[in-house]
Design a protein around this motif. Structure first.
Motif, PDB file in Angstrom:
ATOM      1  N   UNK A 134      24.908  12.156  -8.691  1.00 57.01           N
ATOM      2  CA  UNK A 134      23.954  11.047  -8.600  1.00 57.01           C
ATOM      3  C   UNK A 134      24.245  10.135  -7.417  1.00 57.01           C
ATOM      4  N   UNK A 135      25.493   9.752  -7.245  1.00 57.27           N
ATOM      5  CA  UNK A 135      25.825   8.812  -6.176  1.00 57.27           C
ATOM      6  C   UNK A 135      25.588   9.421  -4.799  1.00 57.27           C
ATOM      7  N   UNK A 136      25.875  10.723  -4.652  1.00 55.27           N
ATOM      8  CA  UNK A 136      25.594  11.396  -3.381  1.00 55.27           C
ATOM      9  C   UNK A 136      24.090  11.442  -3.122  1.00 55.27           C
ATOM     10  N   UNK A 137      23.307  11.693  -4.170  1.00 55.74           N
ATOM     11  CA  UNK A 137      21.847  11.739  -4.025  1.00 55.74           C
ATOM     12  C   UNK A 137      21.300  10.381  -3.599  1.00 55.74           C
ATOM     13  N   UNK A 138      21.819   9.322  -4.214  1.00 54.56           N
ATOM     14  CA  UNK A 138      21.340   7.977  -3.878  1.00 54.56           C
ATOM     15  C   UNK A 138      21.784   7.557  -2.483  1.00 54.56           C
ATOM     16  N   UNK A 139      22.995   7.974  -2.088  1.00 54.62           N
ATOM     17  CA  UNK A 139      23.467   7.677  -0.724  1.00 54.62           C
ATOM     18  C   UNK A 139      22.613   8.420   0.299  1.00 54.62           C
ATOM     19  N   UNK A 140      22.247   9.661  -0.031  1.00 55.93           N
ATOM     20  CA  UNK A 140      21.407  10.446   0.884  1.00 55.93           C
ATOM     21  C   UNK A 140      20.024   9.813   1.009  1.00 55.93           C
ATOM     22  N   UNK A 141      19.530   9.245  -0.081  1.00 54.32           N
ATOM     23  CA  UNK A 141      18.245   8.551  -0.019  1.00 54.32           C
ATOM     24  C   UNK A 141      18.305   7.373   0.955  1.00 54.32           C
ATOM     25  N   UNK A 142      19.415   6.650   0.943  1.00 57.98           N
ATOM     26  CA  UNK A 142      19.574   5.536   1.876  1.00 57.98           C
ATOM     27  C   UNK A 142      19.579   6.032   3.322  1.00 57.98           C
ATOM     28  N   UNK A 143      20.278   7.156   3.574  1.00 56.05           N
ATOM     29  CA  UNK A 143      20.281   7.753   4.919  1.00 56.05           C
ATOM     30  C   UNK A 143      18.882   8.213   5.317  1.00 56.05           C
ATOM     31  N   UNK A 144      18.171   8.754   4.347  1.00 52.44           N
ATOM     32  CA  UNK A 144      16.805   9.248   4.556  1.00 52.44           C
ATOM     33  C   UNK A 144      15.904   8.129   5.081  1.00 52.44           C
ATOM     34  N   UNK A 145      15.946   6.981   4.419  1.00 48.11           N
ATOM     35  CA  UNK A 145      15.113   5.859   4.858  1.00 48.11           C
ATOM     36  C   UNK A 145      15.631   5.261   6.168  1.00 48.11           C
ATOM     37  N   UNK A 146      16.954   5.292   6.372  1.00 45.96           N
ATOM     38  CA  UNK A 146      17.540   4.773   7.623  1.00 45.96           C
ATOM     39  C   UNK A 146      17.111   5.600   8.824  1.00 45.96           C
ATOM     40  N   UNK A 147      16.874   6.917   8.581  1.00 40.77           N
ATOM     41  CA  UNK A 147      16.427   7.810   9.658  1.00 40.77           C
ATOM     42  C   UNK A 147      14.957   7.599  10.009  1.00 40.77           C
ATOM     43  N   UNK A 148      14.300   6.737   9.284  1.00 39.46           N
ATOM     44  CA  UNK A 148      12.895   6.435   9.592  1.00 39.46           C
ATOM     45  C   UNK A 148      11.889   7.231   8.788  1.00 39.46           C
ATOM     46  N   UNK A 149      12.359   8.037   7.825  1.00 38.92           N
ATOM     47  CA  UNK A 149      11.438   8.794   6.988  1.00 38.92           C
ATOM     48  C   UNK A 149      10.877   7.898   5.888  1.00 38.92           C
ATOM     49  N   UNK A 150       9.654   8.189   5.508  1.00 36.96           N
ATOM     50  CA  UNK A 150       9.014   7.424   4.441  1.00 36.96           C
ATOM     51  C   UNK A 150       9.056   8.234   3.148  1.00 36.96           C
ATOM     52  N   UNK A 151       9.621   7.668   2.082  1.00 42.46           N
ATOM     53  CA  UNK A 151       9.713   8.425   0.819  1.00 42.46           C
ATOM     54  C   UNK A 151       8.337   8.778   0.274  1.00 42.46           C
ATOM     55  N   UNK A 152       8.279   9.899  -0.432  1.00 40.02           N
ATOM     56  CA  UNK A 152       7.052  10.333  -1.104  1.00 40.02           C
ATOM     57  C   UNK A 152       7.292  10.333  -2.608  1.00 40.02           C
ATOM     58  N   UNK A 153       6.292  10.728  -3.349  1.00 39.15           N
ATOM     59  CA  UNK A 153       6.465  10.812  -4.800  1.00 39.15           C
ATOM     60  C   UNK A 153       7.560  11.811  -5.167  1.00 39.15           C
ATOM     61  N   UNK A 154       7.700  12.905  -4.377  1.00 38.99           N
ATOM     62  CA  UNK A 154       8.744  13.903  -4.636  1.00 38.99           C
ATOM     63  C   UNK A 154      10.131  13.289  -4.424  1.00 38.99           C
ATOM     64  N   UNK A 155      10.272  12.484  -3.369  1.00 36.76           N
ATOM     65  CA  UNK A 155      11.558  11.834  -3.095  1.00 36.76           C
ATOM     66  C   UNK A 155      12.011  11.024  -4.301  1.00 36.76           C
ATOM     67  N   UNK A 156      11.098  10.263  -4.870  1.00 38.20           N
ATOM     68  CA  UNK A 156      11.479   9.397  -5.986  1.00 38.20           C
ATOM     69  C   UNK A 156      11.690  10.174  -7.281  1.00 38.20           C
ATOM     70  N   UNK A 157      11.089  11.345  -7.393  1.00 39.46           N
ATOM     71  CA  UNK A 157      11.419  12.196  -8.549  1.00 39.46           C
ATOM     72  C   UNK A 157      12.895  12.572  -8.485  1.00 39.46           C
ATOM     73  N   UNK A 158      13.368  12.944  -7.273  1.00 41.96           N
ATOM     74  CA  UNK A 158      14.780  13.271  -7.098  1.00 41.96           C
ATOM     75  C   UNK A 158      15.677  12.075  -7.362  1.00 41.96           C
ATOM     76  N   UNK A 159      15.303  10.918  -6.834  1.00 40.27           N
ATOM     77  CA  UNK A 159      16.121   9.708  -6.980  1.00 40.27           C
ATOM     78  C   UNK A 159      16.203   9.282  -8.451  1.00 40.27           C
ATOM     79  N   UNK A 160      15.051   9.229  -9.128  1.00 32.25           N
ATOM     80  CA  UNK A 160      15.037   8.806 -10.536  1.00 32.25           C
ATOM     81  C   UNK A 160      15.712   9.845 -11.427  1.00 32.25           C
ATOM     82  N   UNK A 161      15.579  11.130 -11.050  1.00 31.39           N
ATOM     83  CA  UNK A 161      16.267  12.183 -11.804  1.00 31.39           C
ATOM     84  C   UNK A 161      17.780  12.028 -11.682  1.00 31.39           C
ATOM     85  N   UNK A 162      18.248  11.649 -10.483  1.00 28.19           N
ATOM     86  CA  UNK A 162      19.681  11.411 -10.272  1.00 28.19           C
ATOM     87  C   UNK A 162      20.164  10.282 -11.187  1.00 28.19           C
TER      88      UNK A 162
END
Length: 628
Positions: free
Chosen positions: A339-367
């Motif tokens: 879970x913590x690795x998934x949430x850290x990767x999400x932070x990197x994802x947004x830092x890289x300039x990507x915009x989260x989608x509904x699929x992204x948040x399924x992964x984050x909330x699942x974590x």
């Protein structure tokens, strides 16, 4: 302004004339076979400024070049076409082709009507292009009318037109019509004809017919193989798709990107590492470039086959990633309980300039759900709605309800369901029902269970869950009543099975004695039973939904499918090898405890992919931390 445009055109002409000598009578002669838009415009400028004789004829060729462009500038094409008072059939054909390839296929069909109104006679190229437009627009009525024109004008035996007709009928789901066209002229076929029919049969679910046709096809190209492999996979015949891929490799056919992506995804769905590794090794042996689609599919495959570390390695090594690559990695980490690795990767994802989608948040909330991170789950759910404007879908609600339910926050889960703008699906109620079983909430579970049976009476899992709640509370009369209801409604419990891969696939069900090494497996089960008993194991018979003696319950649990698979795995693998099991249902509490002890006593790493998540057993512990 006009003077500036003229000067610009003259400068373009000078660029052309300075780079290569262009014949005054053949101004398009030195253009490459597929010129860029800039080169086409330069040639067009030269024609205009120099006043070349035969302007109309040259404009037809300009349109022909434009029709080959990857991105067709339709406004520019239309401007050229409408400058001509009397366009030829050749010019009409190229304009029809431009419109057919662009986003205006119906305009292409309308232009064909205009050609007829001018009393021009269409040729075979006209029909090829306008039939392509009908396929793209799914214009079956117009396509049928064109078919009559084809026959009337004597083009019925033209190979390219016949292929276009077959493609039209296939695209519009008129398989029998395409079949009739296919069978009309047996000698008028090429590999494109056969491939179109193979795709049509596979799309229509006529697997046997497609296999027969494939067997008759003498000259199979990579598209033929791709069609069969993709067809098998899309029809759920994953193993047949992989077998077809291996046969293709034996025949020396080099796969394309689409084939690789398809078979990697098939391996991922099966969860069988050996197949996926074979595909990956084929990619490497052919020095095939790891494109974003292939790299993303490999990351997904290794994650779904239990090798999350390999997924992470591939992800880190990819020079270019798109948002889907990040989403796959986030979801993969979540499914493995990182879970913590998934949430850290999400932070990197947004830092890289990507915009989260509904699929992204399924992964984050699942974590968050997998790790019981209630506070984080609430924050990310709010972030999704407030900052990114993503309206929650059933999967997002499912993650949150699961998160609350697992932590015993049943009231909060109920409150969330009540805020939903759409009616909750049975999966949400089933999630709550599972929580009621865990926390022994018999009355609440009874209400939800009866509601679920009313909502989805054909689903066996709801009956089993409700019966499990009664069994845990030792309410055997209610267990019998629910099981009788299942029988009356023809709803039988789905048989649990476990798969293990070792020189082929080995499938086990509970109490299975069909395997060729059955006697060895049961002997190993006895050994396992003695060793784990010495380590302090005590059976948990709550999953058994029958009012029978404790000893009988213990014997029933001992032969669950995953235990048989693990016993076989210990027999056939080396001590240092990881034992990988794929199970269709959620692992029961007792088997989960047994596998933890087995991993410690036998010093083996065991990975089980069940119907809920991945479990990595090592040294007496599980990656899920007993929270699944």
């Amino acid at each position: 302004m006009l003077a500036n445009k003229i000067n610009h055109l003259l400068s373009l002409c000078k660029q052309i004339s300075s780079s290569q000598p262009i014949s005054h009578s053949r101004p398009l002669r030195y253009l490459p076979p597929r010129p860029s838009l800039s080169q086409i415009k330069q040639a067009h400028a030269y024609i205009i400024v120099s006043g070349v004789f035969g302007y109309v004829r040259f404009m037809g060729h300009i349109l022909a070049y434009l029709s080959l462009s990857s991105s067709i500038p339709l406004d520019y094409c239309s401007t050229i076409f409408h400058t001509m008072s009397f366009p030829s059939v050749f010019t009409f054909n190229n304009m029809i082709r431009c419109l057919a390839k662009g986003n205006s296929p119906y305009d292409s069909i309308a232009l064909y009507s205009s050609l007829q109104r001018r009393c021009l006679k269409p040729n075979k190229h006209t029909f090829t292009f306008v039939l392509q437009a009908c396929s793209k627009a799914l214009a079956i009525n117009e396509g049928v009318q064109l078919h009559t024109h084809v026959i009337k004008l004597g083009f019925g035996d033209d190979l390219f037109i016949r292929n276009a007709l077959i493609h039209l009928y296939c695209t519009c789901s008129r398989v029998e019509c395409s079949k009739r066209v296919f069978e009309e002229h047996v000698l008028c076929r090429d590999v494109v004809t056969w491939n179109s029919m193979l795709a049509a049969m596979m799309r229509d679910g006529q697997i046997n017919v497609a296999e027969q046709m494939f067997g008759k096809l003498l000259e199979k190209d990579v598209i033929s193989w791709s069609t069969m492999i993709k067809g098998y996979v899309q029809n759920g015949l994953l193993e047949q798709g992989l077998v077809c891929f291996k046969e293709m490799r034996v025949r020396g056919i080099r796969p394309n990107e689409a084939i690789f992506v398809t078979v990697i995804l098939a391996s991922a769905q099966l969860g069988l590492l050996g197949h996926g590794q074979f595909v990956h090794s084929t990619i490497e042996s052919l020095n095939f470039p790891i494109s974003i689609p292939i790299g993303t599919a490999l990351i997904d495959m290794y994650a779904k086959c239990g090798c999350i570390e390999k997924s992470i390695s591939l992800f880190n090594d990819m020079p270019r990633k798109d948002s889907w690559t990040w989403n796959v990695m986030i979801c993969g980490l979540a499914s493995h309980g990182h879970a913590k690795k998934a949430l850290a990767l999400f932070q990197n994802f947004t830092s890289e300039g990507f915009c989260p989608t509904n699929i992204t948040f399924i992964g984050v909330l699942n974590a968050c759900s997998r790790a019981g991170l209630v506070c984080e789950g609430r924050e990310y759910f709010k972030l999704m709605v407030d900052k990114y404007g993503i309206q929650p879908e059933m999967e997002h609600y499912g993650c949150m309800v699961d998160l609350f339910a697992r932590r015993g926050l049943i009231d909060e889960a109920f409150q969330l369901i009540e805020t939903m703008t759409t009616p909750p699906d049975p999966v949400l109620w089933a999630t709550l029902l599972g929580a009621c079983k865990i926390y022994g909430l018999v009355e609440t579970g009874e209400k939800i269970g009866n509601k679920l049976i009313q909502l989805d009476p054909a689903h066996d899992g709801h009956y089993v869950q409700l019966a499990g709640i009664y069994a845990k509370a030792r309410k055997w009369e209610d267990v019998v009543r629910v099981r009788r209801l299942m029988i009356e409604r023809n709803t039988n419990k789905v048989a649990g099975w476990s798969l293990i891969e070792n020189h082929g696939l080995h499938r086990f069900v509970a109490g299975d004695r069909e395997h060729e090494r059955s006697s060895d497996i049961y002997e190993m089960l006895q050994t396992i039973g003695m060793r784990i008993a010495e380590a302090g194991y005590s059976p948990n018979v709550s999953p058994v939904l029958h009012d029978i003696e404790e000893e009988e319950k213990e014997n029933a649990i001992k032969v669950h499918s995953e235990r048989l698979a693990i016993a076989f795995g210990i027999l056939v693998t080396e001590v240092d090898d990881c034992i990988r099991i794929v199970k269709n249902l959620r692992i029961c509490e007792d088997c989960h405890e047994v596998i933890k002890i087995v991993s410690k006593v036998f010093q083996r790493e065991i990975v089980v992919r069940d119907g809920s998540r991945f479990h990595h057993f090592k040294e007496g512990k599980c990656s899920c931390l007993d929270y699944w």
